[in-house]
Design a protein around this motif. Structure first.
Motif, PDB file in Angstrom:
ATOM      1  N   GLU A  80       4.684  -0.577   2.980  1.00 36.33           N
ATOM      2  CA  GLU A  80       3.580  -0.040   2.199  1.00 36.33           C
ATOM      3  C   GLU A  80       2.233  -0.552   2.687  1.00 36.33           C
ATOM      4  O   GLU A  80       1.219   0.136   2.573  1.00 36.33           O
ATOM      5  N   ILE A  81       2.216  -1.767   3.245  1.00 39.29           N
ATOM      6  CA  ILE A  81       0.956  -2.323   3.727  1.00 39.29           C
ATOM      7  C   ILE A  81       0.384  -1.450   4.830  1.00 39.29           C
ATOM      8  O   ILE A  81      -0.808  -1.133   4.846  1.00 39.29           O
ATOM      9  N   ASP A  82       1.237  -1.033   5.762  1.00 38.53           N
ATOM     10  CA  ASP A  82       0.790  -0.167   6.849  1.00 38.53           C
ATOM     11  C   ASP A  82       0.242   1.153   6.309  1.00 38.53           C
ATOM     12  O   ASP A  82      -0.773   1.655   6.776  1.00 38.53           O
ATOM     13  N   GLU A  83       0.921   1.731   5.341  1.00 44.68           N
ATOM     14  CA  GLU A  83       0.495   3.020   4.790  1.00 44.68           C
ATOM     15  C   GLU A  83      -0.882   2.917   4.153  1.00 44.68           C
ATOM     16  O   GLU A  83      -1.789   3.705   4.441  1.00 44.68           O
ATOM     17  N   LEU A 101      -4.529   4.507   5.569  1.00 45.00           N
ATOM     18  CA  LEU A 101      -5.335   5.444   4.792  1.00 45.00           C
ATOM     19  C   LEU A 101      -6.739   4.906   4.562  1.00 45.00           C
ATOM     20  O   LEU A 101      -7.724   5.644   4.637  1.00 45.00           O
ATOM     21  N   ARG A 102      -6.845   3.623   4.285  1.00 48.64           N
ATOM     22  CA  ARG A 102      -8.159   3.030   4.048  1.00 48.64           C
ATOM     23  C   ARG A 102      -9.009   3.017   5.312  1.00 48.64           C
ATOM     24  O   ARG A 102     -10.240   3.023   5.242  1.00 48.64           O
ATOM     25  N   ARG A 136      -4.914  12.851 -10.767  1.00 50.08           N
ATOM     26  CA  ARG A 136      -4.427  12.688  -9.403  1.00 50.08           C
ATOM     27  C   ARG A 136      -3.643  13.920  -8.957  1.00 50.08           C
ATOM     28  O   ARG A 136      -3.721  14.319  -7.797  1.00 50.08           O
ATOM     29  N   ASP A 137      -2.874  14.516  -9.862  1.00 52.96           N
ATOM     30  CA  ASP A 137      -2.129  15.730  -9.503  1.00 52.96           C
ATOM     31  C   ASP A 137      -3.072  16.858  -9.111  1.00 52.96           C
ATOM     32  O   ASP A 137      -2.805  17.611  -8.170  1.00 52.96           O
ATOM     33  N   ASP A 177       2.191  10.603  -3.016  1.00 49.00           N
ATOM     34  CA  ASP A 177       2.211   9.867  -4.272  1.00 49.00           C
ATOM     35  C   ASP A 177       0.804   9.447  -4.677  1.00 49.00           C
ATOM     36  O   ASP A 177      -0.173   9.655  -3.949  1.00 49.00           O
ATOM     37  N   ASP A 178       0.691   8.859  -5.872  1.00 50.98           N
ATOM     38  CA  ASP A 178      -0.613   8.478  -6.404  1.00 50.98           C
ATOM     39  C   ASP A 178      -1.346   7.511  -5.484  1.00 50.98           C
ATOM     40  O   ASP A 178      -2.581   7.553  -5.381  1.00 50.98           O
ATOM     41  N   ARG A 179      -0.595   6.627  -4.833  1.00 46.93           N
ATOM     42  CA  ARG A 179      -1.217   5.620  -3.972  1.00 46.93           C
ATOM     43  C   ARG A 179      -2.014   6.271  -2.846  1.00 46.93           C
ATOM     44  O   ARG A 179      -3.051   5.753  -2.412  1.00 46.93           O
ATOM     45  N   THR A 180      -1.541   7.409  -2.353  1.00 47.25           N
ATOM     46  CA  THR A 180      -2.242   8.092  -1.275  1.00 47.25           C
ATOM     47  C   THR A 180      -3.615   8.562  -1.734  1.00 47.25           C
ATOM     48  O   THR A 180      -4.626   8.354  -1.054  1.00 47.25           O
ATOM     49  N   ILE A 181      -3.684   9.201  -2.897  1.00 47.29           N
ATOM     50  CA  ILE A 181      -4.960   9.657  -3.433  1.00 47.29           C
ATOM     51  C   ILE A 181      -5.874   8.471  -3.695  1.00 47.29           C
ATOM     52  O   ILE A 181      -7.065   8.491  -3.359  1.00 47.29           O
ATOM     53  N   ASP A 182      -5.346   7.407  -4.290  1.00 44.64           N
ATOM     54  CA  ASP A 182      -6.152   6.225  -4.585  1.00 44.64           C
ATOM     55  C   ASP A 182      -6.757   5.635  -3.310  1.00 44.64           C
ATOM     56  O   ASP A 182      -7.923   5.216  -3.295  1.00 44.64           O
TER      57      ASP A 182
END
Length: 233
Positions: A84-87, A91-92, A180-181, A195-200
């Motif tokens: 998850e850290i890489d993902e 994105l950031r 988020r949806d 997932d929500d983390r991507t939008i965030d």
């Protein structure tokens, strides 16, 4: 014919994905390390890049950082399973999307098609509603979909396609909450789940870019457990 660059030190992935993409009508360039890809990109950019993270000579994170200094072309990261850290970090740093290894080649192709459609929609002004046929001004914010241009208090802000679409969706109706949806629907095709983390992560990156020209930027408000809204300033 769109040109896709695949950058991965796994030759099996390069070979198999290239065959699949070429069968779908794409032109494909392959590189087995980040430095070789960067050297080629400095000569001519592809339409999109698919980058592995862990590679010799130059890893995917550094390559993305170098790319974002000169281009906002769509980038998809290939990340290790359960990393998850890489993902989030990818994105950031400005990646548009990510796909976990091991992955379905059909899924990767759908993600590529989705990003290219979004890129084309922004460039040809086919995104959003009819309001997008002209420059949108919301307080200090100005967005020109025809030129994919954003300014804040007269200062240029360079956004990726995903960041542009998210900001546009929020700013179209100041004060109204977007879940988020709803933001997923704006930024991704129906067949692509994120997932929500991507939008965030995209929103955090968007805020960071706005604050790079105005450290007091606070127009994007988080409503925890609900979504986001744009407050005109």
């Amino acid at each position: 014919m769109s040109k896709i660059a695949l950058v991965d030190d796994d030759r099996n992935i390069l070979t198999s994905v290239s065959i699949s993409l070429e069968a779908e009508g794409f032109e494909v360039e392959t590189y087995n390390d980040g430095q070789s890809a960067l050297d080629a990109f400095n000569r001519k950019l592809p339409d999109m890049a698919v980058l592995d993270i862990k590679m010799p000579r130059m890893d995917g994170m550094e390559l993305l950082q170098r790319l974002r200094q000169k281009t906002q072309m769509p980038v998809i990261f290939l990340t290790s399973k359960d990393d998850e850290i890489d993902e989030v970090l990818g994105l950031r740093m400005g990646a548009d999307d990510y796909v976990k290894k091991p992955f379905s080649q059909r899924l990767l192709i759908e993600r590529i098609r989705s990003l290219l459609r979004r890129q084309q929609a922004v460039e040809t002004n086919e995104v959003g509603t009819t309001e997008d046929t002209k420059v949108m001004t919301r307080g200090s914010l100005s967005m020109d979909p025809l030129r994919h241009a954003v300014t804040w208090k007269g200062m240029d802000v360079t956004l990726t396609v995903t960041e542009f679409l998210l900001l546009q969706a929020l700013a179209q109706r100041p004060g109204f909450v977007k879940s988020r949806d709803q933001l997923m629907d704006v930024a991704y095709d129906d067949q692509v789940y994120v997932d929500d983390r991507t939008i965030d992560s995209h929103i955090k990156r968007l805020r960071k870019k706005m604050r790079s020209v105005d450290e007091d930027f606070s127009s994007i408000e988080t409503l925890y457990g609900i979504g986001y809204k744009y407050n005109e300033a």
